[in-house]
Write an enzyme that holds these catalytic residues in place. Sequence first.
Site, PDB file in Angstrom:
ATOM      1  N   ARG A 108       0.814  -1.214   0.000  1.00  0.00           N
ATOM      2  CA  ARG A 108       0.000   0.000   0.000  1.00  0.00           C
ATOM      3  C   ARG A 108       0.857   1.278   0.000  1.00  0.00           C
ATOM      4  NH1 ARG A 108      -5.221  -0.981   1.461  1.00  0.00           N
ATOM      5  NH2 ARG A 108      -5.451   1.185   2.069  1.00  0.00           N
TER       6      ARG A 108
ATOM      7  N   TRP B  58       2.598   5.992   1.753  1.00  0.00           N
ATOM      8  CA  TRP B  58       2.675   6.415   0.354  1.00  0.00           C
ATOM      9  C   TRP B  58       2.441   7.918   0.395  1.00  0.00           C
ATOM     10  CZ3 TRP B  58      -0.436   8.654  -3.483  1.00  0.00           C
ATOM     11  CH2 TRP B  58       0.056   8.518  -4.793  1.00  0.00           C
TER      12      TRP B  58
ATOM     13  N   ASN C 151      -4.375   7.143   7.202  1.00  0.00           N
ATOM     14  CA  ASN C 151      -4.393   6.752   5.790  1.00  0.00           C
ATOM     15  C   ASN C 151      -5.504   7.552   5.137  1.00  0.00           C
ATOM     16  OD1 ASN C 151      -4.499   5.415   3.310  1.00  0.00           O
ATOM     17  ND2 ASN C 151      -5.772   3.766   4.118  1.00  0.00           N
ATOM     18  N   GLY C 152      -5.146   8.382   4.153  1.00  0.00           N
ATOM     19  CA  GLY C 152      -6.175   9.185   3.478  1.00  0.00           C
ATOM     20  C   GLY C 152      -5.659  10.596   3.256  1.00  0.00           C
TER      21      GLY C 152
ATOM     22  N   GLU D 229      -2.295  -2.971 -21.896  1.00  0.00           N
ATOM     23  CA  GLU D 229      -1.945  -3.595 -20.615  1.00  0.00           C
ATOM     24  C   GLU D 229      -0.468  -4.016 -20.598  1.00  0.00           C
ATOM     25  OE1 GLU D 229      -3.025  -3.725 -17.770  1.00  0.00           O
ATOM     26  OE2 GLU D 229      -2.195  -5.507 -16.814  1.00  0.00           O
TER      27      GLU D 229
ATOM     28  N   HIS E  43      -0.726   7.135 -38.003  1.00  0.00           N
ATOM     29  CA  HIS E  43      -1.191   8.510 -37.762  1.00  0.00           C
ATOM     30  C   HIS E  43      -0.267   9.251 -36.794  1.00  0.00           C
ATOM     31  CE1 HIS E  43      -4.813   7.694 -40.011  1.00  0.00           C
ATOM     32  NE2 HIS E  43      -4.898   6.547 -39.352  1.00  0.00           N
TER      33      HIS E  43
ATOM     34  N   LYS F 111      -0.269  -0.414  -4.164  1.00  0.00           N
ATOM     35  CA  LYS F 111      -1.233  -1.376  -4.693  1.00  0.00           C
ATOM     36  C   LYS F 111      -2.637  -0.814  -4.718  1.00  0.00           C
ATOM     37  CE  LYS F 111      -2.471  -5.451  -6.091  1.00  0.00           C
ATOM     38  NZ  LYS F 111      -2.184  -5.658  -7.523  1.00  0.00           N
TER      39      LYS F 111
HETATM   40  O1  M6R Z   1      -7.665  -2.081  -7.236  1.00  0.00           O
HETATM   41  P1  M6R Z   1      -8.028  -1.529  -8.592  1.00  0.00           P
HETATM   42  O2  M6R Z   1      -8.221  -2.596  -9.614  1.00  0.00           O
HETATM   43  O3  M6R Z   1      -9.175  -0.581  -8.547  1.00  0.00           O
HETATM   44  O4  M6R Z   1      -6.745  -0.700  -9.018  1.00  0.00           O
HETATM   45  C1  M6R Z   1      -6.712   0.025 -10.212  1.00  0.00           C
HETATM   46  C2  M6R Z   1      -5.305   0.436 -10.560  1.00  0.00           C
HETATM   47  O5  M6R Z   1      -4.748   1.213  -9.538  1.00  0.00           O
HETATM   48  C3  M6R Z   1      -4.393  -0.763 -10.801  1.00  0.00           C
HETATM   49  O6  M6R Z   1      -4.899  -1.613 -11.782  1.00  0.00           O
HETATM   50  C4  M6R Z   1      -2.982  -0.289 -11.219  1.00  0.00           C
HETATM   51  O7  M6R Z   1      -3.039   0.310 -12.470  1.00  0.00           O
HETATM   52  C5  M6R Z   1      -1.998  -1.447 -11.211  1.00  0.00           C
HETATM   53  N1  M6R Z   1      -0.760  -1.050 -10.612  1.00  0.00           N
HETATM   54  C6  M6R Z   1      -1.677  -1.973 -12.565  1.00  0.00           C
HETATM   55  O8  M6R Z   1      -0.775  -3.031 -12.530  1.00  0.00           O
END
Ligand code: M6R
Length: 612
Positions: A27, A74, A100-101, A485, A508, A607
């Site tokens: 996190r 973070w 946290n927040g 992705e 393009h 995360k």
């Molecule tokens: O927990 P979520 O799926 O809502 O998270 C969305 C993004 O933060 C998450 O997919 C992020 O882009 C990852 N690090 C990608 O690998």
Amino acid sequence: MCGIVAYIGHREAYPVILKGLKRLEYRGYDSAGVALLDETGLNVYKKKGKVAEMEDSLIGKALPAKIGIGHTRWATHGEPSDRNAHPHLSASGKLAMIHNGIIENYAQLKKELVSKGYHFNSDTDTEVLLNFIEDIWLNNHCPLEEAVRIALKRVVGAYVIVLLNSEDPDTLIAARKGSPLVIGIGKNEHFLASDASPIIEYTKEVVYVNDYELAILRPDELILKNLGNEKITPYIQKLDLELSAIEKGGYDHFMLKEIFEQPQTIYDCLRGRLDADKGTIVMRGVENHLEQLMNANRIIMVACGTSWHAGLVAEYVFEELCRIPVEVEYASEFRYRNPVIHKGDIIMAISQSGETADTLVAIEKAKEQGAFIFGVLNVVGSSIARASHSGAYTHAGPEIGVASTKAFTAQLTVLMMVALKIAAAKGTISQEKYIHLLNELHEVPEKVEIALELNDRIKEIAAKYADTHDVLYLGRGYNFPVALEGALKLKEISYIHAEGYPAAEMKHGPIALVDETLPVIFVATKDSYHEKIVSNIQEIKARKGKVIAIVTEGDEMISSLADDTIELPAADEIIAPIISVIPLQLLAYYIGVYKGLDVDKPRNLAKSVTVE
Ligand code: M6R
């Protein structure tokens, strides 16, 4: 974001908190700290960097406290540094707090406090909130919980806070709005954490704290109240999570473990739902709202990052199979726009964590306008799960590597099953095609297993391209979001600049980038765009670009053109993205490893993005 852990009970608090912080490092890992209260008083230890750095600085220190709070950060307000690390101490030194927040009105609160003579030791919004609470507490001579309640009524923003009071060594006070908080209930002990992973080895009985709730914890007592000071009966749930699920299990990194778990996680996602022999898909979340889903005027996929890419694949699938118009929205844009939402619109919220702040707020806004929210989520009981009207879990298990891998393939699997169910009910798919796609989905775990056997080949390719500075990822149709992705995975894990594009869009603009130094990765499995993508490969080769092609086995045409080829088992084009993303995940992983980077904790990321 940030991870919080707290303990009160009969054990030594520090080892419990330390282990918990390591589990929550996904996190955030800009700094770590603990506050411990024992006979010597309230002691705060904190350090810039990962939890291990704080741990090293405390080796050999006697830390006997039975109550404590811990934090892994973070950074939002203030750079990563020792002084901005949590826990923070109040001006009197009596209170320590973790947070946290984000406190959005912290500047106003700070101004008020500064005018009263307060000084601040950090740049954080947390220290402002802490002193705001202390100011109310000391001036009103009221119990600390009352001061917290009064203070939180003035706060705009999101928070989980936990306070340790040196004058009350048997009590922790916590509160939540917009960020996750779980309480573990043991025998004469309580645990607090951002998710259940620091708790499961001690107890499986947990309470998920809701927004605007305040928890007062003593070793043998848990009191929950709302901000109006009314008591709430805690709803105790049993955790359905094993410790082994959150450990590395012999792999060097969580990311690699999670990539290799995919045959099993996709199987778990299909299990009990899809029966290819009977031609059925059982999904209660869809069945209970089938009329509404079938008659949707429009589906809006709302998500961020990798989950947004899953939404893009779903756009192709739902439009093709269900003939329902689909829009795919970045939650962060959608929530601040004034989107037009009609009755009859369905919002599909896709999220691994179920805690992404932008996605959560976006669906809350859409709900206010009468939209029906269907969640595609991995974490049971998460905030988005609770805010959704219905949904389907992805059952991928805890995803700890910051880069999303198994959650993505599970999201695709769920979304495809949902689309097939709606299409079958609407009659927009022939019985033959329906059965064919059910069989194809049923075979995915096996095909993913085969794709994973390419591990060594992909490692070789990774070694060859690890020193590159830019990479282009191209795909068409269902494989276009897979290209996006792949580029995201490479960026976040290896810090190499990468861009994903629809292959035809290249001419393009992006084609100007192509020269003999540029690797171009084509996701070019056999589909209805195959001939077109062959032409796009020719266009790159004509400009001396290096082509790495993900193809269907036996594709001699592309193999003869590409510098490197990765062959995957054949699959229907609708299903193919679940398989074609696997080599891209491995490629990003190995390039990150070759570069000596911490692939599980890439810089600047976390995360679960619980800040906007
Ligand atoms: O927990 P979520 O799926 O809502 O998270 C969305 C993004 O933060 C998450 O997919 C992020 O882009 C990852 N690090 C990608 O690998």
